[in-house]
Structures are given as structure tokens and as C-alpha cells.
Design a protein around this motif. Structure first.
Motif, PDB file in Angstrom:
ATOM      1  N   SER A  77       3.308  -0.278   7.671  1.00 27.15           N
ATOM      2  CA  SER A  77       1.941  -0.198   7.151  1.00 27.15           C
ATOM      3  C   SER A  77       1.255  -1.551   6.999  1.00 27.15           C
ATOM      4  O   SER A  77       0.111  -1.608   6.560  1.00 27.15           O
ATOM      5  N   HIS A  78       1.939  -2.611   7.345  1.00 29.57           N
ATOM      6  CA  HIS A  78       1.329  -3.937   7.230  1.00 29.57           C
ATOM      7  C   HIS A  78       0.268  -4.097   8.322  1.00 29.57           C
ATOM      8  O   HIS A  78       0.430  -3.655   9.453  1.00 29.57           O
ATOM      9  N   GLU A  79      -0.824  -4.744   7.968  1.00 29.09           N
ATOM     10  CA  GLU A  79      -1.946  -4.921   8.903  1.00 29.09           C
ATOM     11  C   GLU A  79      -1.513  -5.607  10.202  1.00 29.09           C
ATOM     12  O   GLU A  79      -1.920  -5.206  11.297  1.00 29.09           O
ATOM     13  N   ARG A 135      -3.009   5.088   5.899  1.00 24.98           N
ATOM     14  CA  ARG A 135      -2.381   4.834   4.602  1.00 24.98           C
ATOM     15  C   ARG A 135      -2.781   3.471   4.045  1.00 24.98           C
ATOM     16  O   ARG A 135      -3.118   3.334   2.875  1.00 24.98           O
ATOM     17  N   SER A 136      -2.697   2.462   4.883  1.00 29.93           N
ATOM     18  CA  SER A 136      -2.873   1.106   4.360  1.00 29.93           C
ATOM     19  C   SER A 136      -4.314   0.595   4.418  1.00 29.93           C
ATOM     20  O   SER A 136      -4.708  -0.215   3.586  1.00 29.93           O
TER      21      SER A 136
END
Length: 102
Positions: free
Chosen positions: A60-62, A98-99
Motif C-alpha cells: 500500500s505504499h505510494e 486503500r492508501s
């Protein structure tokens, strides 16, 4: 290309703890390989970048989402939609929602 390869070697040597810097330099190198028509090498590097990004930063990290999108673009460019579409549909879009929000 030789300048980018030398840059990557220096970054790995002197900034080995800075994963984001290494990912950035690798991304620049993979884009250069694409521009030179060395698409298979670029694809292999983009697969590596995405896999390491998932392992170190999480799905989920950009930066992981961006590297995954770069991989999808390369897969599509090489006519590998059967690989890119599930990656986009099953992993990247849900993680982005989600993120980053819907």
C-alpha cells in the motif's frame, strides 16, 4: 546509460541504506533502457524494483503503487496484458484505493 549505471553503483556503495534513493536510480535506469529499446532488460529491472518495493515498503505504499504501475505499463507495451491486467486489478487498484482514497 553508462552514466546511470555508474550512478547506481555509487548509490549502492555510499547510500546502501536509502532504499528510496536506490529505487529512484533503478527506475531512471529502467526508463533509459526502455528509451533505448532494451525493453526486456527494462522489464526485468521493473519486476525487481516492484518486488523489492513490496517486500520493503508494503503493497500500500505510494512508491510501491507507482513502481507497480510502471511495471504494468511495460508489460502492456510488450503485449503481456495477461500479466499486467491481474496485477493492476487484483493488487494495485485495491492498494491505491486503500492508501490513496477512492
Amino acid at each position: 546509460l553508462p552514466v546511470l549505471e555508474a550512478n547506481l553503483a555509487l548509490v549502492r556503495r555510499y547510500f546502501s541504506t536509502s532504499r528510496e534513493t536506490i529505487f529512484s536510480v533503478q527506475t531512471n535506469l529502467s526508463n533509459c533502457l526502455d528509451d533505448l529499446g532494451r525493453n526486456d532488460e527494462a522489464l526485468a529491472l521493473k519486476r525487481e524494483i516492484y518486488a523489492r518495493s513490496v517486500a520493503t515498503l508494503g503493497v500500500s505504499h505510494e512508491d510501491t503503487i507507482i513502481s507497480g504501475n510502471n511495471l504494468v505499463i511495460s508489460l502492456d507495451k510488450l503485449g503481456l496484458g495477461h500479466e499486467s491486467q491481474p496485477l493492476l486489478r487484483d493488487q494495485l487498484l485495491p492498494a491505491a484505493r486503500r492508501s490513496l482514497g477512492s
